[in-house]
Scaffold this active site. Structure first.
Site, short mmCIF file in Angstrom:
data_model
loop_
_atom_site.label_atom_id
_atom_site.label_comp_id
_atom_site.label_asym_id
_atom_site.label_seq_id
_atom_site.Cartn_x
_atom_site.Cartn_y
_atom_site.Cartn_z
CG HIS A 82 -28.01 -13.30 -19.30
ND1 HIS A 82 -27.47 -12.65 -18.34
CD2 HIS A 82 -29.42 -13.96 -19.02
CE1 HIS A 82 -28.25 -12.53 -17.35
NE2 HIS A 82 -29.28 -13.32 -17.71
CG ASP A 161 -32.65 -5.43 -13.09
OD1 ASP A 161 -33.83 -5.83 -12.85
OD2 ASP A 161 -31.64 -5.86 -12.80
NE ARG A 168 -38.88 -9.11 -10.45
CZ ARG A 168 -37.93 -9.79 -11.24
NH1 ARG A 168 -36.90 -8.74 -11.50
NH2 ARG A 168 -38.03 -11.01 -11.70
CB SER A 183 -35.04 -8.37 -14.59
OG SER A 183 -33.88 -8.44 -13.99
CE LYS A 187 -30.02 -7.64 -14.77
NZ LYS A 187 -30.19 -8.54 -13.74
N1 URA Z 1 -32.02 -12.55 -13.66
C1 URA Z 1 -32.20 -11.32 -13.62
O1 URA Z 1 -31.26 -10.80 -13.84
N2 URA Z 1 -33.38 -10.98 -13.43
C2 URA Z 1 -34.30 -11.63 -13.30
O2 URA Z 1 -35.59 -11.22 -12.96
C3 URA Z 1 -34.13 -13.04 -12.93
C4 URA Z 1 -33.14 -13.53 -13.34
#
Ligand code: URA
Length: 433
Positions: A82, A161, A168, A183, A187
């Protein structure tokens, strides 16, 4: 339980309980709590932070708000990577085939671009016919047979999220370490892989502007993952300059092919080797140096490029454009940005470059907007390079001639040319193994 009490407790700097965190995460996922109360709570978290205990609970609750994937039907450890988001970041297209060509099992779920950063799904869709949606059976078949899939994120992955992130985004609460960590990791935990390598970006094109902040974010995410039983590594890498030279969709796929066929080296190649090596180390418990060597060899002997073609073909993509990249569509207009000064490129505002490419049509300023796969920017010079008056700094590619003026302005506003050569910054600031 009342949300107003939870907001006031966090506002006054107290630690929230498991029940309180669970209450507001459920209320975010099922829409029973309104945006304005969630906004107030997010701002209180932004200002007062969270303890590690709160953060673990928040991440777990957000992960469990939707599907929790499990890959028992895949033989061997599954591995994921990621990136916290960057400009010109096409590492997935390169790293996934390297790792799969060496026996790794990769289920890579990605998103679309939003804001100034690009998204892997948009890049993959530059390849004619490529499908980023596979049935569950097809996914398992592909990973077991060829080692990898590259797909879009399933609709029901961490829905809490999704809601919180969209709030946000418009309430000035994105760049908070606990909110970003929960966040991303919610995932990743829900995506189910055994091994997770994080590429935490740092610099003008990233959420974290300093190595200290990027390191703090990486440490939190690694700790959350390990506490949840995952094998974790993090690489903190430079996002003060776009990675490689291409920013856009077709052009980034072409640049990925150039790396995988050994035609291009440099920052993008080096970072991909590092990320692939960490994925291999976590998957096979081999020393990192041996994994780095194997990753380099997979490019040298053509194995990784062959694997990319297998993955693309198994997802219905046209591999002839990978063998002959001139088949990718070219934009109607190519505008050269030339330097008015002579000196060194002292700095480049990475976010500005990403925004300029969005103006040209390569990204979207609203969700679901169509994008132009042939639009984008090719950098001819990067930070530290010398330019003379009239030298081409970058090419702007677009099918929308009217966008060129605005894109050039946004691009040039972020470029500083100086007589002084800038101190070169490392590509990789830190590694957490
Ligand atoms: N990527 C995400 O998935 N969440 C965040 O808060 C920032 C970057």
């Amino acid at each position: 339980m009342r949300i107003i009490d939870i907001i006031e407790k966090k506002r006054d700097g107290y630690e929230l309980t498991e029940d309180e965190i669970s209450f507001f995460v459920k209320g975010a996922a099922d829409n029973s709590l309104p945006d304005y109360q969630l906004s107030a709570l997010l701002m209180a978290i932004y200002i007062n932070g969270m303890t590690d205990i709160e953060l673990d609970i928040l991440t777990d609750e957000m992960a469990r708000s939707g599907d929790m994937k499990k890959w028992e039907m895949i033989e061997g450890r599954t591995c994921d990577k990621h990136s916290t988001g960057g400009v010109g970041d096409k590492t997935t297209l390169i790293v996934v085939p390297i790792v799969a060509s060496l026996g790794g099992k990769v289920v890579k779920m990605s998103g679309r671009g939003l804001g100034h950063t690009g998204g892997t799904v948009d890049k993959l869709e530059s390849i004619k016919g490529f499908s980023t949606m596979l049935s569950a059976d097809q996914l398992l078949e592909n990973v077991n047979r060829i080692g990898a899939v590259m797909i879009g994120q399933s609709g029901n992955l961490a829905p809490a999220d999704k809601r919180l992130y969209s709030i946000r985004d418009v309430t000035g609460t994105v760049s908070s370490i606990p909110l970003i960590a929960s966040s991303i990791m919610s995932k990743k935990l829900a995506s189910g892989s055994d091994c997770i390598v994080l590429d935490v970006k740092c610099g003008s094109g990233a959420f974290m502007k300093t190595p200290e902040k990027a390191n703090a974010l990486a440490e939190k995410m690694v700790r959350i993952g390990r506490n949840a039983g995952r094998r974790m590594s993090a690489v903190i890498s430079n996002m003060d300059i776009p990675l490689g030279y291409a920013v856009g969709n077709n052009s980034e796929v072409i640049e990925s092919v150039n790396i995988l066929t050994g035609k291009q080296k440099g920052d993008l190649y080096d970072l991909c080797i590092e990320l692939a090596a960490h994925m291999l180390m976590l998957s096979f418990d081999k020393p990192l140096d041996e994994c780095r060597d194997n990753a380099r060899k997979a490019i040298e002997d053509g194995k990784a490029f062959k694997k990319l073609k297998e993955i693309v073909s198994a997802q219905s993509g046209d591999i002839s454009c990978l063998d002959d990249t001139s088949k990718f569509g070219r934009a109607k207009y190519v505008h050269e940005i030339r330097s008015f000064h002579s000196g060194y490129i002292y700095s480049m505002n990475c976010e500005g470059i990403g925004s300029a490419s969005v103006i040209l049509g390569a990204g979207r300023s609203r969700i679901n907007m169509p994008i132009d796969h042939s639009a984008g920017i090719i950098l001819c010079k990067k930070t530290g390079d010398h330019v003379d008056i009239g030298d081409v700094i970058a090419e702007l590619h677009t099918n929308d001639r009217k966008s060129i003026g605005d894109a050039e302005k946004v691009f040039m506003d972020g470029i500083v040319i100086s007589n002084e050569k800038p101190v070169s910054r490392p590509l990789i600031y830190n590694i957490i193994e």
